[in-house]
Design a protein around this motif. Structure first.
Motif, mmCIF file in Angstrom:
data_model
loop_
_atom_site.group_PDB
_atom_site.id
_atom_site.type_symbol
_atom_site.label_atom_id
_atom_site.label_comp_id
_atom_site.label_asym_id
_atom_site.label_seq_id
_atom_site.Cartn_x
_atom_site.Cartn_y
_atom_site.Cartn_z
ATOM 1 N N ALA A 18 19.400 1.140 -25.668
ATOM 2 C CA ALA A 18 19.771 0.251 -24.563
ATOM 3 C C ALA A 18 19.305 0.808 -23.224
ATOM 4 O O ALA A 18 18.898 0.062 -22.342
ATOM 5 C CB ALA A 18 21.283 0.032 -24.561
ATOM 6 N N ALA A 19 19.355 2.121 -23.055
ATOM 7 C CA ALA A 19 18.941 2.721 -21.787
ATOM 8 C C ALA A 19 17.445 2.523 -21.544
ATOM 9 O O ALA A 19 17.012 2.310 -20.417
ATOM 10 C CB ALA A 19 19.284 4.201 -21.773
ATOM 11 N N GLU A 20 16.648 2.603 -22.592
ATOM 12 C CA GLU A 20 15.207 2.449 -22.432
ATOM 13 C C GLU A 20 14.808 0.994 -22.214
ATOM 14 O O GLU A 20 13.790 0.707 -21.597
ATOM 15 C CB GLU A 20 14.470 3.006 -23.644
ATOM 16 C CG GLU A 20 14.533 4.507 -23.728
ATOM 17 C CD GLU A 20 13.910 5.024 -25.002
ATOM 18 O OE1 GLU A 20 13.606 6.222 -25.042
ATOM 19 O OE2 GLU A 20 13.727 4.243 -25.950
ATOM 20 N N ASN A 21 15.567 0.052 -22.708
ATOM 21 C CA ASN A 21 15.253 -1.359 -22.545
ATOM 22 C C ASN A 21 15.735 -1.912 -21.214
ATOM 23 O O ASN A 21 15.451 -3.042 -20.878
ATOM 24 C CB ASN A 21 15.865 -2.178 -23.685
ATOM 25 C CG ASN A 21 15.104 -1.963 -24.971
ATOM 26 O OD1 ASN A 21 13.948 -1.573 -24.940
ATOM 27 N ND2 ASN A 21 15.767 -2.199 -26.089
ATOM 28 N N ASP A 22 16.499 -1.129 -20.443
ATOM 29 C CA ASP A 22 17.000 -1.568 -19.153
ATOM 30 C C ASP A 22 15.815 -1.753 -18.207
ATOM 31 O O ASP A 22 15.030 -0.850 -17.988
ATOM 32 C CB ASP A 22 17.974 -0.525 -18.613
ATOM 33 C CG ASP A 22 18.631 -0.963 -17.321
ATOM 34 O OD1 ASP A 22 19.239 -0.105 -16.666
ATOM 35 O OD2 ASP A 22 18.540 -2.161 -16.961
ATOM 36 N N SER A 23 15.676 -2.929 -17.623
ATOM 37 C CA SER A 23 14.530 -3.230 -16.775
ATOM 38 C C SER A 23 14.574 -2.488 -15.452
ATOM 39 O O SER A 23 13.574 -2.400 -14.756
ATOM 40 C CB SER A 23 14.422 -4.738 -16.526
ATOM 41 O OG SER A 23 15.582 -5.181 -15.858
ATOM 42 N N ASP A 24 15.730 -1.948 -15.069
ATOM 43 C CA ASP A 24 15.831 -1.222 -13.811
ATOM 44 C C ASP A 24 15.572 0.268 -13.992
ATOM 45 O O ASP A 24 15.560 1.001 -13.012
ATOM 46 C CB ASP A 24 17.224 -1.412 -13.195
ATOM 47 C CG ASP A 24 17.453 -2.861 -12.776
ATOM 48 O OD1 ASP A 24 16.441 -3.542 -12.501
ATOM 49 O OD2 ASP A 24 18.612 -3.283 -12.739
ATOM 50 N N GLY A 25 15.353 0.721 -15.207
ATOM 51 C CA GLY A 25 15.174 2.140 -15.479
ATOM 52 C C GLY A 25 13.852 2.655 -14.945
ATOM 53 O O GLY A 25 12.859 1.955 -14.862
ATOM 54 N N ALA A 26 13.820 3.918 -14.535
ATOM 55 C CA ALA A 26 12.615 4.538 -13.991
ATOM 56 C C ALA A 26 11.566 4.765 -15.069
ATOM 57 O O ALA A 26 10.393 4.893 -14.771
ATOM 58 C CB ALA A 26 12.972 5.861 -13.320
ATOM 59 N N ASP A 27 11.988 4.812 -16.342
ATOM 60 C CA ASP A 27 11.048 5.054 -17.431
ATOM 61 C C ASP A 27 10.128 3.858 -17.668
ATOM 62 O O ASP A 27 9.121 3.976 -18.333
ATOM 63 C CB ASP A 27 11.805 5.371 -18.720
ATOM 64 C CG ASP A 27 12.525 6.689 -18.659
ATOM 65 O OD1 ASP A 27 13.472 6.860 -19.437
ATOM 66 O OD2 ASP A 27 12.147 7.539 -17.843
ATOM 67 N N ASN A 28 10.466 2.691 -17.172
ATOM 68 C CA ASN A 28 9.692 1.478 -17.422
ATOM 69 C C ASN A 28 8.687 1.178 -16.325
ATOM 70 O O ASN A 28 8.189 0.070 -16.235
ATOM 71 C CB ASN A 28 10.630 0.278 -17.589
ATOM 72 C CG ASN A 28 11.420 0.364 -18.870
ATOM 73 O OD1 ASN A 28 10.960 0.958 -19.835
ATOM 74 N ND2 ASN A 28 12.612 -0.194 -18.879
ATOM 75 N N HIS A 29 8.403 2.125 -15.465
ATOM 76 C CA HIS A 29 7.452 1.914 -14.374
ATOM 77 C C HIS A 29 6.046 1.692 -14.936
ATOM 78 O O HIS A 29 5.564 2.463 -15.754
ATOM 79 C CB HIS A 29 7.448 3.112 -13.429
ATOM 80 C CG HIS A 29 6.412 2.991 -12.358
ATOM 81 N ND1 HIS A 29 6.518 2.080 -11.335
ATOM 82 C CD2 HIS A 29 5.253 3.651 -12.169
ATOM 83 C CE1 HIS A 29 5.451 2.185 -10.554
ATOM 84 N NE2 HIS A 29 4.667 3.127 -11.046
ATOM 85 N N VAL A 30 5.410 0.610 -14.508
ATOM 86 C CA VAL A 30 4.045 0.306 -14.913
ATOM 87 C C VAL A 30 3.131 0.680 -13.757
ATOM 88 O O VAL A 30 3.288 0.167 -12.651
ATOM 89 C CB VAL A 30 3.886 -1.202 -15.239
ATOM 90 C CG1 VAL A 30 2.452 -1.532 -15.569
ATOM 91 C CG2 VAL A 30 4.806 -1.591 -16.369
ATOM 92 N N PRO A 31 2.169 1.606 -13.964
ATOM 93 C CA PRO A 31 1.282 1.982 -12.869
ATOM 94 C C PRO A 31 0.362 0.824 -12.496
ATOM 95 O O PRO A 31 -0.128 0.104 -13.353
ATOM 96 C CB PRO A 31 0.484 3.159 -13.425
ATOM 97 C CG PRO A 31 0.605 3.059 -14.901
ATOM 98 C CD PRO A 31 1.882 2.327 -15.182
ATOM 99 N N GLY A 32 0.136 0.629 -11.216
ATOM 100 C CA GLY A 32 -0.743 -0.424 -10.729
ATOM 101 C C GLY A 32 -0.038 -1.285 -9.711
ATOM 102 O O GLY A 32 1.160 -1.132 -9.451
ATOM 103 N N PRO A 33 -0.752 -2.233 -9.119
ATOM 104 C CA PRO A 33 -0.167 -3.057 -8.059
ATOM 105 C C PRO A 33 0.850 -4.077 -8.567
ATOM 106 O O PRO A 33 1.708 -4.516 -7.824
ATOM 107 C CB PRO A 33 -1.369 -3.768 -7.449
ATOM 108 C CG PRO A 33 -2.421 -3.738 -8.494
ATOM 109 C CD PRO A 33 -2.166 -2.508 -9.302
ATOM 110 N N SER A 34 0.770 -4.465 -9.826
ATOM 111 C CA SER A 34 1.666 -5.478 -10.370
ATOM 112 C C SER A 34 2.603 -4.853 -11.406
ATOM 113 O O SER A 34 2.213 -3.926 -12.114
ATOM 114 C CB SER A 34 0.848 -6.588 -11.041
ATOM 115 O OG SER A 34 1.667 -7.488 -11.733
#
Length: 142
Positions: A18-34
């Motif tokens: 559940a922690a990894e699927n949280d959309s506000d988590g820092a682990d889900n950062h996608v590099p790039g402008p979008s």
């Protein structure tokens, strides 16, 4: 638990906590402008294709510019036929997809170079000049 004892999903990085699927988590950062990775991939693809095109045109002009005036070089490059464009694209695709494809294209280019060198220097230059002249000024050839 040993590394080999972990489930395959976890080894592949597909752990679904559940922690990894949280959309506000820092682990889900996608590099790039979008934040959308598909958009970032599209942006990168467009940038790379644009840079490749500009550098290819600059290299072609530099190659022809050593012997011909800039206007002639520009016309010879821009008036390439569809067949020439498709042949270059096809050869590039074959060469970049596999090692045997690269070997085939490289062998063809070496054979063409050896054929050109087997002719006299004047004859080879004259044929090259005529081909470029026909490409640069197609209206004069009619």
């Amino acid at each position: 638990m040993a590394e080999n004892d972990r489930p395959t999903d976890e080894l592949a990085g597909n752990s679904n906590t559940a922690a990894e699927n949280d959309s506000d988590g820092a682990d889900n950062h996608v590099p790039g402008p979008s934040p959308n990775p598909a958009t970032n991939l599209l942006i990168l693809d467009l940038i790379l294709r644009g840079v490749a095109r500009v550098s290819r045109i600059a290299a072609e002009r530099a190659l022809l510019g050593r012997r011909y005036d800039p206007e002639f070089s520009k016309r010879a490059i821009s008036n390439r036929s569809r067949l020439q464009t498709l042949a270059a694209y096809g050869a590039t695709r074959v060469a970049t997809r596999s090692v045997p494809g690269f070997a085939l294209v490289a062998t063809g280019l070496i054979a063409r170079t050896l054929f050109d060198r087997s002719q006299s220097m004047r004859k080879a230059r004259r044929k090259g000049d005529e081909a470029l002249r026909e490409r640069a000024y197609p209206e004069d050839q009619a």
